[in-house]
Enzyme design. Structure first.
Site, PDB file in Angstrom:
ATOM      1  CG  HIS A  14      -9.381  -5.243  -7.872  1.00  0.00           C
ATOM      2  ND1 HIS A  14      -9.359  -4.653  -6.629  1.00  0.00           N
ATOM      3  CD2 HIS A  14      -8.732  -4.374  -8.690  1.00  0.00           C
ATOM      4  CE1 HIS A  14      -8.724  -3.502  -6.704  1.00  0.00           C
ATOM      5  NE2 HIS A  14      -8.315  -3.317  -7.953  1.00  0.00           N
ATOM      6  CG  HIS A  16      -7.381  -0.945 -12.282  1.00  0.00           C
ATOM      7  ND1 HIS A  16      -7.822   0.189 -11.651  1.00  0.00           N
ATOM      8  CD2 HIS A  16      -6.918  -1.763 -11.303  1.00  0.00           C
ATOM      9  CE1 HIS A  16      -7.633   0.066 -10.343  1.00  0.00           C
ATOM     10  NE2 HIS A  16      -7.089  -1.108 -10.108  1.00  0.00           N
ATOM     11  CE  LYS A 100     -10.571   0.259  -4.434  1.00  0.00           C
ATOM     12  NZ  LYS A 100      -9.761  -0.633  -5.207  1.00  0.00           N
ATOM     13  CG  HIS A 137      -6.048   1.058  -2.255  1.00  0.00           C
ATOM     14  ND1 HIS A 137      -5.491   0.635  -3.435  1.00  0.00           N
ATOM     15  CD2 HIS A 137      -5.009   1.363  -1.438  1.00  0.00           C
ATOM     16  CE1 HIS A 137      -4.167   0.702  -3.336  1.00  0.00           C
ATOM     17  NE2 HIS A 137      -3.852   1.144  -2.137  1.00  0.00           N
ATOM     18  CG  HIS A 175      -5.275  -4.768  -4.051  1.00  0.00           C
ATOM     19  ND1 HIS A 175      -5.110  -4.066  -2.883  1.00  0.00           N
ATOM     20  CD2 HIS A 175      -5.842  -3.910  -4.922  1.00  0.00           C
ATOM     21  CE1 HIS A 175      -5.565  -2.832  -3.059  1.00  0.00           C
ATOM     22  NE2 HIS A 175      -6.014  -2.712  -4.291  1.00  0.00           N
ATOM     23  CG  ASP A 248      -4.993  -4.236  -8.465  1.00  0.00           C
ATOM     24  OD1 ASP A 248      -5.715  -3.439  -9.084  1.00  0.00           O
ATOM     25  OD2 ASP A 248      -4.096  -3.870  -7.680  1.00  0.00           O
TER      26      ASP A 248
HETATM   27  O1  DOR Z   1      -0.822  -0.738  -8.478  1.00  0.00           O
HETATM   28  C1  DOR Z   1      -1.920  -0.238  -8.547  1.00  0.00           C
HETATM   29  N1  DOR Z   1      -2.405   0.236  -9.709  1.00  0.00           N
HETATM   30  N2  DOR Z   1      -2.658  -0.123  -7.454  1.00  0.00           N
HETATM   31  C2  DOR Z   1      -3.822   0.529  -7.436  1.00  0.00           C
HETATM   32  O2  DOR Z   1      -4.437   0.589  -6.411  1.00  0.00           O
HETATM   33  C3  DOR Z   1      -4.307   1.226  -8.639  1.00  0.00           C
HETATM   34  C4  DOR Z   1      -3.760   0.619  -9.841  1.00  0.00           C
HETATM   35  C5  DOR Z   1      -3.963   1.456 -11.090  1.00  0.00           C
HETATM   36  O3  DOR Z   1      -5.040   2.002 -11.265  1.00  0.00           O
HETATM   37  O4  DOR Z   1      -3.026   1.506 -11.882  1.00  0.00           O
HETATM   38 ZN    ZN Z   2      -6.793  -1.959  -8.266  1.00  0.00          ZN
END
Ligand code: DOR
Ligand code: ZN
Length: 346
Positions: A14, A16, A100, A137, A175, A248
């Site tokens: 996971h 970003h 997702k 999520h 998460h 995450d």
């Molecule tokens: O804290 C988070 N940030 N939770 C999420 O689900 C998305 C993520 C983000 O994309 O910044």
């Molecule tokens: Zn995430």
């Protein structure tokens, strides 16, 4: 006392990565540690089709430093209007690993998410049929539900009924932050798993307010009470194959977090495997780290394990406080500037 630990190279289930300059700045941090990563699709606009995912994968590959072996595994962002045939074709082509699910409005860039799970029943049935995992999520979005209860209520109202309705669907509850989630997942069938972040193993909700408000510890799902952190630590140290590594890591430019309305997300890619090692060491469970980081995820996703290895060593070091994302734009690293007790060798 174990002072060095060699394990198969881990994967991160996971992450970003964003896009553009931010992506170029953060991808090397994940690729340094991880062989593969499941990449979240919550870009602006979101990655909703197989073609968009293929193009995004190419942009990520261009940001991987030369000589580094790293494979991004792509996801599509589920909307009320997702075409199941496009997902199935993308999955068959090897472009899409998973899908997702963001409840609309739950978190960063989730506005195009699913407004009612009933609307995607057909898509989810198709995914169950072809063995394509759904990544959740797991938070309800109702304004009247307390932010600290949103995961537990999601399990009751959405996840439990979903598992009953489509028992064969492969699901990763992402998460996880609560004892409720850890218990639900460990009691469920083998097609239900969970990722656990490093930060949710390290901080509880009181840490967010230690000496003042700490925007760099704010993420969603938000960290919960200490009893929940302890439950997560027990889950990962148990060796139960349903739990695996998913950081995450969620970079945001410093000024967007240090703001009157700061963004949710913690950037952990610069310190992730080291922090997991520290947690497993504290739990006297270093012998369980390899399964959590490198074996359980591939087993769930039906992928081969990595052949390469990494070595972690017990040694104090200080990670950089922040990484440069673009000219003058910094992303603060979780535990950056602090002394960590495990280091990735080499
Ligand atoms: O804290 C988070 N940030 N939770 C999420 O689900 C998305 C993520 C983000 O994309 O910044
Ligand atoms: Zn995430």
């Amino acid at each position: 006392m174990t002072d060095t630990l060699t394990i198969r190279r881990p994967d991160d289930w996971h992450v970003h990565f964003r896009d553009g300059a931010m992506m170029a700045a953060v991808v090397p941090h994940t690729a340094r540690q991880m062989a593969r990563a499941i990449v979240m699709p919550n870009l602006v606009p979101p990655v909703t089709t197989a073609a968009m995912a293929a193009a995004y994968r190419d942009r990520i590959m261009a940001a991987v430093p030369d000589g580094v072996d790293f494979t991004p595994l792509m996801t599509a962002y589920l909307t009320d209007n997702t075409d199941p045939a496009d997902l199935a074709a993308g999955h068959a082509d090897g472009v899409l690993t998973a899908v997702k699910y963001y409840p609309a409005g739950a978190t960063t860039n989730s506005d195009s998410g699913v407004t009612d799970i009933a609307k995607v029943q057909g898509v989810l049935e198709k995914m169950a049929e072809i063995g394509m995992p759904l990544l959740l999520h797991g938070e309800v979005t109702d304004a009247e539900i307390d932010i600290f209860d949103r995961e537990a209520v999601f399990i009751e109202r959405i996840l439990g009924p979903l598992v009953t309705r489509i028992p064969d669907l492969k699901i990763v509850l992402e998460h996880i932050t609560t004892a409720n989630a850890a218990e639900f997942v460990s009691a469920a069938g083998p097609n239900i798993a969970a990722t656990v972040t490093a930060h949710h193993l390290v901080i509880n909700r009181t840490d967010i307010f230690k000496g003042g408000i700490r925007p760099h510890l704010y993420c969603l799902p938000i960290a919960k009470r200490e009893v929940h952190r302890q439950a997560l630590r027990r889950a990962v140290a148990s060796g139960d194959p349903k739990f695996f590594l998913g950081t995450d890591t969620a970079p945001h430019a410093r000024h967007t977090k240090e703001a009157a309305c700061g963004c949710a997300g913690i950037f952990t890619a610069a310190t992730a495997i080291e922090l997991y090692a520290e947690v497993f060491d504290e739990l006297d469970a270093l012998d369980k780290l390899e399964a959590f980081a490198s074996l359980n995820g591939p087993a769930f996703y039906d992928l081969p394990v990595n052949e390469a290895t990494v070595t972690l060593e017990r040694a104090d070091w200080t990670a950089p406080e922040a990484v440069e994302a673009a000219a003058g734009e910094k992303v603060v690293a979780f535990k950056g500037g602090e002394t960590l007790s495990w280091r990735l060798a080499g």
